[in-house]
Design an enzyme around this catalytic site. Structure first.
Site, PDB file in Angstrom:
ATOM      1  N   ASP A  73       0.815  -1.211   0.000  1.00 42.01           N
ATOM      2  CA  ASP A  73       0.000   0.000   0.000  1.00 42.01           C
ATOM      3  C   ASP A  73       0.851   1.264   0.000  1.00 42.01           C
ATOM      4  OD1 ASP A  73      -2.168  -1.609  -0.012  1.00 42.01           O
ATOM      5  OD2 ASP A  73      -2.896  -1.100   1.990  1.00 42.01           O
ATOM      6  N   GLY A  74       2.011   1.212   0.662  1.00 43.88           N
ATOM      7  CA  GLY A  74       2.898   2.364   0.676  1.00 43.88           C
ATOM      8  C   GLY A  74       3.371   2.739  -0.722  1.00 43.88           C
ATOM      9  N   LYS A  78       2.788   6.299  -2.839  1.00 46.14           N
ATOM     10  CA  LYS A  78       3.819   7.032  -3.579  1.00 46.14           C
ATOM     11  C   LYS A  78       3.442   7.150  -5.054  1.00 46.14           C
ATOM     12  CE  LYS A  78       7.783   9.156  -3.813  1.00 46.14           C
ATOM     13  NZ  LYS A  78       9.065   8.423  -3.735  1.00 46.14           N
ATOM     14  N   ASN A 148      -4.713   8.784   1.772  1.00 48.75           N
ATOM     15  CA  ASN A 148      -5.101   8.182   3.052  1.00 48.75           C
ATOM     16  C   ASN A 148      -5.498   9.224   4.093  1.00 48.75           C
ATOM     17  OD1 ASN A 148      -5.006   5.492   2.497  1.00 48.75           O
ATOM     18  ND2 ASN A 148      -3.225   5.030   3.755  1.00 48.75           N
ATOM     19  N   THR A 189      -8.822   2.613   6.976  1.00 54.84           N
ATOM     20  CA  THR A 189      -8.269   1.319   7.395  1.00 54.84           C
ATOM     21  C   THR A 189      -6.773   1.423   7.703  1.00 54.84           C
ATOM     22  OG1 THR A 189      -7.993   0.740   5.064  1.00 54.84           O
ATOM     23  CG2 THR A 189      -9.974  -0.068   6.169  1.00 54.84           C
ATOM     24  N   GLY A 190      -6.251   2.656   7.792  1.00 53.88           N
ATOM     25  CA  GLY A 190      -4.837   2.848   8.063  1.00 53.88           C
ATOM     26  C   GLY A 190      -4.583   3.430   9.443  1.00 53.88           C
ATOM     27  N   LEU A 193      -7.613   3.931  11.779  1.00 55.82           N
ATOM     28  CA  LEU A 193      -8.131   2.704  12.391  1.00 55.82           C
ATOM     29  C   LEU A 193      -7.299   2.318  13.611  1.00 55.82           C
ATOM     30  CD1 LEU A 193     -10.127   0.297  12.208  1.00 55.82           C
ATOM     31  CD2 LEU A 193      -8.440  -0.858  10.764  1.00 55.82           C
TER      32      LEU A 193
END
Length: 296
Positions: A73-74, A78, A148, A189-190, A193
């Protein structure tokens, strides 16, 4: 068809999956360009062949049909700094761990790519947040958006900070806490959460304010319409604080006036027919699993 490929670093056995991706695209006679820094990483690891036949890029333009993000996800977070407002769909291939955004699994790479090239996919459109400041901060002037979250955090201190918060020009409250998170449904969800925020379906038109370790226990996450304009002013014992936009961090002076609102563009994530947000939640959070049946 023209496709860009991007990654940040190697996960275990990444060369195997990168090789599969390149071979699948080459068989379809696709024009493929690899981000130049990622090409250097590939060549340094010396585990992928045939890269000499591919060109590189440093910036994208509207001529690209798809953008492949290889990692977790990172890496997708980016990737949006390349895609920006170009409306290029992002294909997230998960060679990492959790992967709420990178939903195409490495075990099914060839099959999944073939489906995508045949047009058998849908688009999950994701909203972003945009940050502006008064006075202007040159550290975020170009990349002032986040998929996010926008997060306010204390700097060089263990003391709390105060975040005075207004919504649509009306005073909401002053959060005495370690910081404050403003998250999109995608970002729910990151970081949000992990700080007690709710899970929000990415198709909803909302955002959430989540305090980080608030001093006042009555301070709870607040879900708002994404049409809301949120204004923040931070003060504390130190003269400055940190603001992060996904993985990008900038320093702001106390009493800078921050404005956070929905960005004027969206990010498009490619989703296979068998995938859904609900399915991803069940799989990643182990919802519905009987722990007695899990191997120790």
């Amino acid at each position: 068809m023209k496709i860009g490929i991007y990654g940040q670093f190697y996960h275990k056995n990444s060369e195997t999956y990168i090789q599969l991706i390149l071979e699948a695209l080459k068989k379809k006679n696709i024009e493929v360009l690899i981000e130049e820094d990622f090409m250097d990483i590939i060549n340094l690891n010396d585990g992928v062949h045939t890269t000499a036949t591919f060109k590189t890029f440093s910036k994208l333009d509207k001529s690209y049909d798809l953008f492949f993000s290889i990692g977790g996800d990172g890496t997708i977070l980016k990737s949006i700094t390349y895609v920006r407002d170009l409306n290029i769909p992002i294909v997230g291939i998960n060679t990492g761990r959790l992967g709420f955004l990178a939903t195409i699994q490495k075990e099914n790479i060839t099959e999944s790519i073939n489906k995508i090239l045949e047009g058998s996919y849908s688009i999950s459109e994701r909203s972003l947040l945009q940050l502006t400041s008064d006075p202007v901060n040159s550290e975020i002037s170009e990349l002032n958006f986040a998929l996010n979250e926008v997060a306010i955090n204390r700097k060089n201190t263990t003391s709390m900070i105060k975040v005075e918060t207004e919504v649509n020009g009306k005073y909401l409250t002053s959060y005495w806490s370690d910081g404050l998170i403003l998250a999109t449904p995608t970002g729910s969800t990151g970081y949000s959460l992990s700080c007690g925020g709710p899970v929000i379906d990415p198709s909803t038109n909302s955002l959430v304010i989540t305090p980080i370790a608030p001093h006042n226990l009555s301070a709870r996450p607040l879900v708002l319409p994404d049409s809301s304009v949120i204004t923040l002013q931070v003060s504390g014992r130190e003269k400055s604080y940190l603001v992060s936009l996904d993985s990008r961090i900038a320093t702001f002076a106390n009493n800078t006036r921050l404005t956070v609102q929905k960005a004027p563009f969206t990010i498009k994530l490619v989703q296979l027919p068998e995938d859904s947000f609900i399915k991803t939640l069940r799989k990643k959070l182990l919802w519905g699993e009987d722990k007695r049946n899990l191997k120790q």
